[in-house]
Motif scaffolding. Sequence first.
Motif, mmCIF file in Angstrom:
data_model
loop_
_atom_site.group_PDB
_atom_site.id
_atom_site.type_symbol
_atom_site.label_atom_id
_atom_site.label_comp_id
_atom_site.label_asym_id
_atom_site.label_seq_id
_atom_site.Cartn_x
_atom_site.Cartn_y
_atom_site.Cartn_z
ATOM 1 N N UNK A 28 0.817 -1.218 0.000
ATOM 2 C CA UNK A 28 0.000 0.000 0.000
ATOM 3 C C UNK A 28 0.856 1.276 0.000
ATOM 4 N N UNK A 29 1.942 1.346 0.801
ATOM 5 C CA UNK A 29 2.773 2.561 0.765
ATOM 6 C C UNK A 29 3.311 2.868 -0.633
ATOM 7 N N UNK A 30 3.632 1.800 -1.388
ATOM 8 C CA UNK A 30 4.098 2.003 -2.768
ATOM 9 C C UNK A 30 2.992 2.620 -3.622
ATOM 10 N N UNK A 31 1.811 2.068 -3.522
ATOM 11 C CA UNK A 31 0.688 2.575 -4.319
ATOM 12 C C UNK A 31 0.361 4.022 -3.954
ATOM 13 N N UNK A 32 0.399 4.337 -2.683
ATOM 14 C CA UNK A 32 0.077 5.699 -2.251
ATOM 15 C C UNK A 32 1.119 6.695 -2.739
ATOM 16 N N UNK A 33 2.401 6.339 -2.616
ATOM 17 C CA UNK A 33 3.452 7.243 -3.065
ATOM 18 C C UNK A 33 3.402 7.436 -4.585
ATOM 19 N N UNK A 34 3.129 6.366 -5.302
ATOM 20 C CA UNK A 34 3.046 6.458 -6.768
ATOM 21 C C UNK A 34 1.852 7.307 -7.192
ATOM 22 N N UNK A 35 0.725 7.114 -6.513
ATOM 23 C CA UNK A 35 -0.467 7.915 -6.831
ATOM 24 C C UNK A 35 -0.208 9.393 -6.558
ATOM 25 N N UNK A 36 0.493 9.683 -5.465
ATOM 26 C CA UNK A 36 0.822 11.079 -5.163
ATOM 27 C C UNK A 36 1.729 11.655 -6.237
ATOM 28 N N UNK A 37 2.636 10.841 -6.737
ATOM 29 C CA UNK A 37 3.508 11.298 -7.816
ATOM 30 C C UNK A 37 2.730 11.621 -9.078
ATOM 31 N N UNK A 38 1.784 10.771 -9.419
ATOM 32 C CA UNK A 38 0.974 11.038 -10.616
ATOM 33 C C UNK A 38 0.140 12.314 -10.444
ATOM 34 N N UNK A 39 -0.397 12.534 -9.238
ATOM 35 C CA UNK A 39 -1.179 13.754 -9.021
ATOM 36 C C UNK A 39 -0.298 14.984 -9.165
ATOM 37 N N UNK A 40 0.882 14.935 -8.606
ATOM 38 C CA UNK A 40 1.787 16.076 -8.710
ATOM 39 C C UNK A 40 2.214 16.310 -10.160
ATOM 40 N N UNK A 41 2.486 15.228 -10.879
ATOM 41 C CA UNK A 41 2.929 15.355 -12.276
ATOM 42 C C UNK A 41 1.835 15.971 -13.138
ATOM 43 N N UNK A 42 0.606 15.490 -12.955
ATOM 44 C CA UNK A 42 -0.499 16.010 -13.764
ATOM 45 C C UNK A 42 -0.829 17.458 -13.424
ATOM 46 N N UNK A 43 -0.386 17.923 -12.241
ATOM 47 C CA UNK A 43 -0.599 19.313 -11.851
ATOM 48 C C UNK A 43 0.580 20.209 -12.240
ATOM 49 N N UNK A 44 1.596 19.629 -12.855
ATOM 50 C CA UNK A 44 2.754 20.414 -13.275
ATOM 51 C C UNK A 44 3.803 20.595 -12.194
ATOM 52 N N UNK A 45 3.663 19.902 -11.081
ATOM 53 C CA UNK A 45 4.655 19.988 -9.996
ATOM 54 C C UNK A 45 5.645 18.823 -10.159
ATOM 55 N N UNK A 46 6.522 18.982 -11.155
ATOM 56 C CA UNK A 46 7.351 17.860 -11.585
ATOM 57 C C UNK A 46 8.417 17.476 -10.545
ATOM 58 N N UNK A 47 9.007 18.447 -9.880
ATOM 59 C CA UNK A 47 10.027 18.117 -8.876
ATOM 60 C C UNK A 47 9.397 17.377 -7.696
ATOM 61 N N UNK A 48 8.223 17.824 -7.299
ATOM 62 C CA UNK A 48 7.519 17.127 -6.221
ATOM 63 C C UNK A 48 7.123 15.715 -6.670
ATOM 64 N N UNK A 49 6.728 15.600 -7.918
ATOM 65 C CA UNK A 49 6.385 14.279 -8.448
ATOM 66 C C UNK A 49 7.597 13.356 -8.384
ATOM 67 N N UNK A 50 8.765 13.883 -8.744
ATOM 68 C CA UNK A 50 9.982 13.067 -8.709
ATOM 69 C C UNK A 50 10.247 12.554 -7.297
ATOM 70 N N UNK A 51 10.023 13.396 -6.317
ATOM 71 C CA UNK A 51 10.243 12.971 -4.923
ATOM 72 C C UNK A 51 9.288 11.844 -4.529
ATOM 73 N N UNK A 52 8.037 11.969 -4.907
ATOM 74 C CA UNK A 52 7.062 10.919 -4.592
ATOM 75 C C UNK A 52 7.420 9.605 -5.288
ATOM 76 N N UNK A 53 7.824 9.701 -6.561
ATOM 77 C CA UNK A 53 8.176 8.483 -7.284
ATOM 78 C C UNK A 53 9.433 7.839 -6.670
#
Length: 360
Positions: free
Chosen positions: A23-48
Amino acid sequence: MSKVIAYAICACCLLGCAPSIPRPYLEAKAAGHRAYSSGRYEQAAEHFHQAAGKADRRKDRDEALYLEASSYLRAGRYREAKTVFEAMVSISPDGLRAARAAHEAAKIEIRHGDAAKGWQMLHAAIVRYPASGLSRAALQRYLQYLDETIGPLRVIDYLDASMDWYRAHDLGERALYEKAKRLERLGRLREAVDTLLICAKDYPYPVGSLRDNALYLASELEERLGRPRQAVAHLRTLLEDREQSLIHGSYERPLYAPAQMRLAVLYRDALAEPDVARKEFRKLFDAFPTSTLRDDALWAEALVARKQKDTEGACAAVSLLVKHIPQSRYAHCATLLCDKAPTPGQAGTCREYIARDIAP
C-alpha cells in the motif's frame, strides 16, 4: 452445479495468485501522478523516488525510478534525470525499462552535456540493447552523427567492419540500408543497388520493415543508371508482396501505391510504351481504392490517351475521375480533355496551372 463450483474454485485460485503490491508504494506512486499532472514535476519526482523505495518487486521499483527520472526531465533538471536513468541501468540492466533508460541518458548527455560523450553513450546503448526497437532508430541517428564527424566513406568502412555483428543482433537490415544510402551519396550507384537488393532478399516480406524502401530506391537508382527494365522488375517484386485482408484491417504498406504509380510512369517515359502505361495507371485506380494517387493516375492515363489521339480513351478516364472522385483538383478540367465529359456537382473552375500544362 458442479461446473459452477469448479469455476468458482478456479477464480479463487487465480485471485489468490495475484501479486500483493504494498500500500505505501501505491500511495506514493499515486501522489507522484497527481503532482505530475498538476505540473509539480520536482515534487512528483520525490514521490516516485519514495515509491521506488517501498516497492517489493523489481518491475515496480524500475517503473517508479523511470517515472522519477521522467519527472526530473520534464522539470528541466537534466543532471538528476540522467543520474536516475543511469542508476536504473546499473541496478536492473535486464529490466523492462533498462533499454529506454540507457537511450534517455545518452540523449540527455547529447543535448545538455558533452555531446561527443553522449554519442558514445548512444552507441553503447545500441550495442547493449540491440533487440530494442529504440536501437534501430538510434543507429540511424548515430550514423548521421558519424557522417558529420568522419564522413560517409569512413562510415561505410565502419559498417562493413561491423556488419556481421549487426546481422547477428537484429540490426542488419538497418545497417545494410544505411550503407546503400551512403553509397548512393558517393555516386557508387551500382554498389548501392547491389546492397539494396541484398537487404530486400535477406529481410523478406513480411518481417523486413525496409524491404519496400530498399526495392523502391533500387528502382530509382536503376533508372539513373539507364536500366529502366531492371527498375520495373524491382517494382514488380515489391508489388508481388501485396496481399488483401480477408476480414478486418489491412496489410497495405505506404509504398505500394507509389510503386504502382512509378511503374506506370516508367512505362510512359523511360520505356515509351504508352499502352502498357495506360493499363498500369488504370490499375492504380482499380486496385488501390484508398490511395490519394487515384485521381493523378486517371488524369495521367487520360493525358497519354490524348497524346495517342485516342479521344474515347481520354473520355473514359476523365469520366471515371469525375464520377468517382469529384472533389479532385482535376475534375473541373475534364472537359479540356473530353468535350462530353460530365461536370462535377460542386461549383468550381479548372486551375490555371493544370490548364496551362495541357495546352496544345
